[in-house]
Design an enzyme around this catalytic site. Structure first.
Site, PDB file in Angstrom:
ATOM      1  N   TYR A  40       0.828  -1.200   0.000  1.00 31.18           N
ATOM      2  CA  TYR A  40       0.000   0.000   0.000  1.00 31.18           C
ATOM      3  C   TYR A  40       0.870   1.261   0.000  1.00 31.18           C
ATOM      4  O   TYR A  40       0.619   2.203  -0.766  1.00 31.18           O
ATOM      5  CB  TYR A  40      -0.920  -0.020   1.216  1.00 31.18           C
ATOM      6  N   LYS A  61       1.027   4.227  -2.829  1.00 31.42           N
ATOM      7  CA  LYS A  61       0.759   5.634  -2.545  1.00 31.42           C
ATOM      8  C   LYS A  61       1.958   6.513  -2.915  1.00 31.42           C
ATOM      9  O   LYS A  61       1.784   7.635  -3.410  1.00 31.42           O
ATOM     10  CB  LYS A  61       0.399   5.818  -1.065  1.00 31.42           C
TER      11      LYS A  61
END
Length: 343
Positions: A160, A164
């Protein structure tokens, strides 16, 4: 003549990806409360139906489009459907994501790829689809829903955090290109803190405890208000939501090595609650699909989640505040110099 506002009198066509839960769900409702037409893009049938009801109750017009954002062609088809049904898209909000909650060495290559395809390439696919329609009209706004983790990686969320970070770099590159060509299309990014969403109950979790956001936790409506504001004020390159986001980004800029050690010591435990993980993982199939249920906007942290704070105002008015601080610093420096001369 260029404009970054709505294409018709005050009523915008807005696309929200990942619209069935958490921040996406709250954002769809926030745009609907303005009377906007809201296209809801997500995978889960139950969640989509409930989100559409929310939008209509809030005063907006809803269009449900079932789509997996990792499929570029499907996202292009979804954009075309939105334009054919609701009209020209004014705002496109990229928000959809998924994740694996585990040490990097316990995440399979297939799982890491899936997180990247949804969380990073889903934003790329959505942006490309939006630009295909916005660029010829020379207007429109793309809002990338980011995170403090776009700048600062933390343990247990390597896939994740990597996605990002990638979104951050991608968006900066795109923004430079739009500025270079003098385009009327705008892109901005909203960096979020830990938010009280259902993701912590449906994330694929290999840790002994239940996944949770790092405190302090904010309600999804806080994020939604910032996203709606950013959509109307997209000349700003990014917005920070929550005092924890500001503190994290500043600390990472000043002392990243010390922050590595602090997070290594504290953040594995800080991201777990007591009790075994529960709920279906949504990595491959939506948790709110035909065999699931609607999860709504809020997670299980209502008792501790904050509904706002002064940092949002500071972020929205950062330019004005910076000028004021600079002026104040100049006055103080002048006074100090005068005092030194008088000594």
């Amino acid at each position: 003549m260029r404009t970054t506002g709505p294409s018709r009198s005050g009523r915008r066509v807005v696309v929200v990806t990942g619209a069935t839960g958490g921040v996406g769900r709250a954002t769809a409702r926030a745009f609907a409360a303005r009377g906007d037409k809201v296209a809801l893009l997500a995978r889960g049938r139950e969640g989509l139906a409930a989100a559409a009801d929310d939008v209509r109750r809030a005063g907006g017009e809803a269009l449900v489009v079932g789509v997996d954002v990792s499929d570029a062609r499907a996202v292009e088809d979804a954009a075309r459907q939105v334009e054919d049904t609701l009209g020209p898209v004014d705002v496109w909000v990229n928000n959809a994501f998924t994740g694996v909650f585990a040490p990097f060495t316990e995440v399979t290559p297939e799982e890491f790829r899936r997180v990247t395809e949804v969380t990073y390439l889903g934003f790329v696919n959505g942006t490309r689809a939006a630009l295909r329609h916005m660029l010829p009209r020379d207007r429109g706004t793309i809002v990338q829903v980011g995170s403090a983790l776009a700048y600062r990686g933390i343990p247990l969320q390597a896939a994740y955090c990597g996605a990002k970070h990638a979104i951050q770099g991608f968006n900066e590159s795109l923004r430079c290109e739009l500025l270079h060509t003098g385009s009327g299309v705008r892109t901005t990014m909203v960096q979020l803190p830990g938010v009280n969403t259902p993701q912590f109950d449906w994330v694929l979790n290999r840790m002994p405890g239940r996944a949770r956001p790092v405190a302090p936790v904010y309600q999804p409506e806080v994020a939604a208000r910032a996203i709606v504001h950013a959509a109307s004020h997209a000349r700003r390159r990014e917005y920070w939501v929550g005092g924890s986001t500001a503190a994290t980004l500043i600390a990472n800029a000043v002392a990243p090595g010390l922050l590595d050690r602090y997070l290594a010591r504290t953040n594995v435990d800080a991201q777990q609650d007591r009790g075994a993980p529960d709920g279906p993982a949504n990595l491959w199939e939506p948790a709110d699909g035909p065999r699931g249920r609607d999860y709504g906007a809020h997670g299980r942290f209502d008792d501790e989640a904050e509904g706002g704070g002064p940092q949002q105002w500071l972020s929205r008015n950062r330019g004005w505040l910076g000028a004021a601080l600079t002026a104040g610093a100049g006055v103080l420096a002048t006074r100090r110099l005068t005092w030194q001369v008088r000594r």
